[in-house]
Scaffold this motif. Sequence first.
Motif, mmCIF file in Angstrom:
data_model
loop_
_atom_site.group_PDB
_atom_site.id
_atom_site.type_symbol
_atom_site.label_atom_id
_atom_site.label_comp_id
_atom_site.label_asym_id
_atom_site.label_seq_id
_atom_site.Cartn_x
_atom_site.Cartn_y
_atom_site.Cartn_z
ATOM 1 N N UNK A 272 13.649 -11.607 11.878
ATOM 2 C CA UNK A 272 12.861 -10.595 12.563
ATOM 3 C C UNK A 272 13.595 -9.283 12.713
ATOM 4 N N UNK A 273 14.928 -9.332 12.773
ATOM 5 C CA UNK A 273 15.699 -8.093 12.865
ATOM 6 C C UNK A 273 15.538 -7.275 11.585
ATOM 7 N N UNK A 274 15.242 -7.962 10.509
ATOM 8 C CA UNK A 274 15.038 -7.299 9.218
ATOM 9 C C UNK A 274 13.607 -6.775 9.129
ATOM 10 N N UNK A 275 12.639 -7.670 9.183
ATOM 11 C CA UNK A 275 11.227 -7.275 9.155
ATOM 12 C C UNK A 275 10.511 -8.070 10.246
ATOM 13 N N UNK A 276 9.906 -7.358 11.191
ATOM 14 C CA UNK A 276 9.254 -8.061 12.305
ATOM 15 C C UNK A 276 7.825 -8.442 11.969
ATOM 16 N N UNK A 277 7.196 -7.682 11.078
ATOM 17 C CA UNK A 277 5.761 -7.863 10.842
ATOM 18 C C UNK A 277 5.451 -9.303 10.476
ATOM 19 N N UNK A 278 4.574 -9.884 11.256
ATOM 20 C CA UNK A 278 4.138 -11.251 11.012
ATOM 21 C C UNK A 278 5.311 -12.176 10.710
ATOM 22 N N UNK A 279 6.396 -11.948 11.427
ATOM 23 C CA UNK A 279 7.551 -12.818 11.238
ATOM 24 C C UNK A 279 7.159 -14.242 11.575
ATOM 25 N N UNK A 280 7.575 -15.163 10.772
ATOM 26 C CA UNK A 280 7.470 -16.541 11.213
ATOM 27 C C UNK A 280 8.703 -17.302 10.775
ATOM 28 N N UNK A 281 8.815 -18.517 11.325
ATOM 29 C CA UNK A 281 10.026 -19.293 11.104
ATOM 30 C C UNK A 281 10.219 -19.601 9.621
#
Length: 675
Positions: free
Chosen positions: A652-661
Amino acid sequence: MTDYPHLLAPLDLGFVTLKNRVLMGSMHTGLEETRDWNRVAEFYAERARGGVGLMVTGGIGPNLEGSVLPGASMMTSADDVKNHAVITDRVHRADGRIAMQILHAGRYAYGPKCVAPSPIKSPISPFAPAELDEDGIEKQIADIVNAAVLAQQAGYDGVEIMGSEGYFLNQFLVTHTNRRTDRWGGSYENRMRLPLEVVRRTRQAVGSDFIIIYRLSMIDLVPDGSTHDEVVQLAQAMEKAGATILNTGIGWHEARIPTIATSVPRAAFAWVTKKLMGKVGIPIITSNRINTPEVAEEVLATGCADMVSMARPMLADAHFVAKAAVGRGATIAPCIACNQACLDHTFSGKLTSCLVNPTACHETELVIGKAGRAKTVAIVGAGPAGLSTALTAAQRGHKVTLFDKADEIGGQLNMAKNVPGKEEFRGFVDWYATMLAEAGITVRLGTEAGADDLAGYDEIVIATGVLPRDPRIPGQDGPNVVNYIDVLRGRAAVGKRVAVIGAGGIGFDVSEFLVQEGVSPTLDLPEWMKEWGVTDPAEHRAGLAPDGPQPQAPARQVTLLQRKSEPLGKRLGKTTGWIHRAALRMKGVEFVGGVNYERIDETGLHISFGEARENPKLIEADTVVLCAGQVSERSLADALIARGIGCHVIGGADVAAELDAKRAIDQGTRLAAAM
Ligand code: NAP
Ligand code: SF4
């Protein structure tokens, strides 16, 4: 003495003995369609090395009209035999056994040439099937038998004939899809004729020393499905026709009852299989939501079946059986039944993998080998991205230190595990804790690592995750407004009427959390069955409760909102989104899309609609919960970069958009594999 005596007991089939009671159930991974037979073989061989008693391949079509998709793998030619021999040879060299599943999709085939007993389109397919005539039926039987003969020539130990889940053979069995009046329809004897002829003629063609598993739908979960008496009658007739083993199928694909999703209780349908025990003389396999050796052992010890099928757990950990056998069950990577990287991929035309194990189906491409040089690695953030990096790096021989300012590992997984129906996340975080300790990783919790703490490491990985997005709604600082973190962590008092702002994965999770009080139905099988309208097929045809779903009253009145005008929940998981939408609707949650958030005050949330901000409306609410997505937490990464210190930024620190596990774990694993 093993903890799993039933699970690990051999199973004597007369002409061959399986080394244990674990079947790797069939999965459509998409691997066969790559035509990279070395890669396919390695996928199965790795599971054979992992000790599973018998494996079943993904569904292989017996002809064009019966294949699930145009271009799907078939067994029809000498070339197919040659290609599949690569798989069987590799599996046998790894001391494994493998059966090929013959899947005729009937009206579920995704193509204009699909065929079925009657020309009735399925609700989940755009193509209406052609009704088969007598010659057409004979051709289908001959093609299935031919596929079995070719499978035998390719070196398979047997075949599984797919007769459940609403596919072709299943379609003949029930009046839901079979309206024929000739010898293939009408009475149950007539409707059984096709599946029985298939098995009888297959047995004739392959001889006695070849496994024939018949996958039998034991609870159809669709209107006009089979009764339990019909299931017993079919099972007994299948035994006479030459089946070696009966495997359990649960529910048709078009059933509106979840059967394998994570919110389904563990081993939820073992009782259905148990009803058949003692009624036939051949072994019976049970299936669905069995994902640990403990659950599997219990299912067998309580006489629910002779053998247990696990499919997705073998993606999560190819060495499931081998680890159980040496008393290392706690190190088995658990399948959390999320479907995110397996079935959701399959149904999106992508290659299958696994959220908890990104090497699954990538055995030849994502190899976690020993590193050429052991490095010191600092990882900041013990959420899924940081955990997967840490574990993979340590497995490669690097010396890893993992920092997190929280006093527990898991990051956002710790919120997911509090959501009713997502209890599997608990075991997932526990597994990471076990594995970090095993791998000798230094874990520094309660430590907010700064740039100075990271000096001197060979590799620095920033996995600091996300922060809630600020939606900037007037009045959001009021005492009746809380964010999803405080709700899911149980830190916020939430009133009886709630407006949830944001209908992404977290908005749905928060709504499920708020409407449910008391024990989650996922942990209470009778309650779960009541909630979804599942009952004993001996009492009601196909196991459908006559009164339909009877959910508990909602604990709160929830309104779920989004600004987009598309249907709420449209972007949730391909195979699980419908379950979340249905679950919330059953609890009376109101879905409102296409809104503008005007302001929040003590009466609730004021909204309007459209660009012209028309039709103002008050959603009366005691509490407003903000679930408006997330932004990257990059402050540490930015500080390092400003000082000229190189680092990897992931998750998420890289790309937060629609982050999922799934994305976080995949990225972390791949980074560490290349370090
Ligand atoms: P998301 O899927 O990106 O959804 C964010 C929601 O907020 C959308 O409904 C969006 O809809 C709304 N939104 C965006 N900007 C807004 C703004 N400025 N003001 C008001 N509303 C705004 O994010 P998420 O729900 O936070 O989930 C993140 C990811 O985690 C997803 O991929 C999800 O599948 C996964 N997930 C994680 C967990 C967990 O516990 N960590 C749980 C479930 C799912 P509009 O723009 O239309 O209003
Ligand atoms: Fe299980 Fe999820 Fe992995 Fe599929 S992606 S095998 S459901 S953990």
